[in-house]
Motif scaffolding. Structure first.
Motif, mmCIF file in Angstrom:
data_model
loop_
_atom_site.group_PDB
_atom_site.id
_atom_site.type_symbol
_atom_site.label_atom_id
_atom_site.label_comp_id
_atom_site.label_asym_id
_atom_site.label_seq_id
_atom_site.Cartn_x
_atom_site.Cartn_y
_atom_site.Cartn_z
ATOM 1 N N ASP A 189 0.870 -1.174 0.000
ATOM 2 C CA ASP A 189 0.000 0.000 0.000
ATOM 3 C C ASP A 189 0.905 1.222 0.000
ATOM 4 O O ASP A 189 1.646 1.462 0.957
ATOM 5 N N THR A 231 1.940 5.136 0.164
ATOM 6 C CA THR A 231 1.511 6.401 0.762
ATOM 7 C C THR A 231 2.659 7.387 0.700
ATOM 8 O O THR A 231 3.825 7.005 0.602
ATOM 9 N N ARG A 249 1.583 15.399 -1.761
ATOM 10 C CA ARG A 249 0.590 15.108 -2.797
ATOM 11 C C ARG A 249 1.244 14.905 -4.147
ATOM 12 O O ARG A 249 0.756 14.135 -4.984
ATOM 13 N N VAL A 261 2.170 11.354 -4.592
ATOM 14 C CA VAL A 261 0.965 10.546 -4.738
ATOM 15 C C VAL A 261 0.380 10.713 -6.134
ATOM 16 O O VAL A 261 -0.037 9.741 -6.779
ATOM 17 N N ARG A 309 -0.175 7.704 -8.868
ATOM 18 C CA ARG A 309 -1.476 7.432 -9.480
ATOM 19 C C ARG A 309 -1.389 7.527 -10.995
ATOM 20 O O ARG A 309 -2.018 6.740 -11.714
ATOM 21 N N THR A 359 -2.412 2.564 -6.961
ATOM 22 C CA THR A 359 -3.266 3.118 -5.922
ATOM 23 C C THR A 359 -2.354 3.715 -4.852
ATOM 24 O O THR A 359 -1.426 3.054 -4.391
ATOM 25 N N ARG A 364 -2.212 6.957 -1.509
ATOM 26 C CA ARG A 364 -2.946 7.958 -0.733
ATOM 27 C C ARG A 364 -1.975 8.877 0.000
ATOM 28 O O ARG A 364 -0.849 8.488 0.323
ATOM 29 N N LEU A 394 -0.626 10.541 3.173
ATOM 30 C CA LEU A 394 -0.603 10.168 4.579
ATOM 31 C C LEU A 394 0.508 10.923 5.280
ATOM 32 O O LEU A 394 1.692 10.736 4.974
#
Length: 358
Positions: A222, A224, A228, A231, A235, A240, A242, A244
């Motif tokens: 996952d 993170t 931004r 991220v 993407r 995927t 996020r 964090l």
């Protein structure tokens, strides 16, 4: 609830006016101004309030309805301030305050300020808890005197890590270009501690180099990152991912490992225990922590590599092992992993959550 934030200018005074009046009506004790001082204020006064040089004034909306507001303003002594914070009672508990605070923090990180300060009423426990969740801490200096003789409570958030995230936000491409594509040695450390198929939470994925290597070895990752910009890159590459913030964000749970290569070195010394506790509850009993930090015994700023300032916290073997153990991890191993000929020295730490979940 879908919340949008809008930055206002003096020309938006008619948008801000009803929100400000609603705040003064709902919580008159929470503001230095009173409703009767603003209810009939002329246009030029409203415009002046939204024309403070260097300030950021925000309104939070849900559809066409304004549900909150907050402002960031220049302060004194290397500080900026969060003021005029309010959320409509009907919208509380839906993350509006979180969005407003996070945006003000991002604004503050783009200044040269060292701290973000705010004042809160001494008996407003819910507000204080919200601010504490976002890294603000009460200080001993008394705030403004209230009519009943009490003082407002001053709270501050150190901006060192936020300013570092701001650097990554604006230098993600440069970081990717200046970072070699070889996977970190920490990847091999983790592969020796978890089975194929293990689920891994990666803190600070950056361009995604290590996540790719872990997945190629059969792990599920996952991704993170606190920035931004990283991220968005991940993407765009079809992953995927996020946003964090390791200091205040929700890690989730059920992971077999938390992997943090060259990330915790940006966390201030007093904040690291909280991060390690979040990581502990994010993994299953027997789950693994694998992380790297820079070796030393101080804190410092550097513009090396990105030509923008980043803050680093350095750790000795004993100090790092102690804080990891004190936050509940067992089987803690800290060792120096500096590459031959490298200018900077590095430490690797691995640990496990106790099997007994109790």
């Amino acid at each position: 609830m879908t919340i949008e934030l809008r930055a206002l200018t003096a020309d938006d005074w008619q948008v801000w006016r009803p929100v400000r009046l609603a705040a003064l009506t709902d919580a008159p004790q929470a503001f230095g101004s009173r409703l009767d001082e603003w209810a009939d204020a002329p246009e030029d006064r409203w415009r002046a309030r939204l024309s403070i040089p260097g300030a950021l004034d925000l309104v939070a909306t849900e559809g066409d309805r304004a549900v909150g507001m907050a402002s960031g303003t220049p302060g004194d002594d290397d500080r900026v301030e969060l003021i005029s914070m309010w959320v409509d009672p009907a919208a509380r508990g839906h993350g509006v305050a979180d969005r407003l605070i996070e945006e003000i923090v991002r604004w503050a990180a783009g200044t040269d300020a060292a701290e973000l300060e705010l004042s809160v009423m001494p008996d407003n426990a819910p507000a204080r808890r919200t601010y504490e969740r976002h890294g603000f801490r009460a200080v001993d200096e008394p705030g403004d005197v209230l009519p009943d003789g009490r003082h407002e409570v001053r709270m501050r958030r150190d901006l060192a890590t936020d300013r570092t995230l701001h650097t990554y936000e604006h230098a993600a491409d440069r970081y990717a270009d200046r970072t070699d594509g070889h996977r970190a040695g920490l990847v091999d450390d983790l592969l020796g501690l978890v089975p194929v198929g293990a689920r891994v939470l990666e803190l600070g994925s950056g361009p995604g180099r290590d996540a790719r290597a872990l997945e190629e070895a059969g792990l599920r990752v996952d991704r993170t990152d606190g920035a931004r910009s990283f991220v968005d890159r991940l993407r765009a590459d079809g992953h995927t991912a996020r946003v964090l913030d390791v200091r205040t964000g929700v890690f989730g749970g059920g992971y077999d490992a938390v992997f943090a290569n060259a990330v915790l070195l940006h966390v201030r010394r007093e904040e690291l225990p909280g991060v390690l506790r979040r990581a502990l509850v994010a993994v299953v009993p027997g789950g693994v922590l694998a992380a790297t930090v820079k070796r030393g015994d101080s804190e410092d700023w550097s513009t090396r590599k990105l030509d923008r300032p980043r803050h680093f916290t350095y750790w000795t073997e004993d100090a790092l092992a102690s804080v990891v153990s004190e936050t509940g991890w067992t089987d803690v191993v800290v060792r120096e992993t500096t590459a031959p000929g490298a200018e900077e020295r590095w430490l690797t730490v691995t640990a496990r959550r106790p099997e007994d979940a109790r």
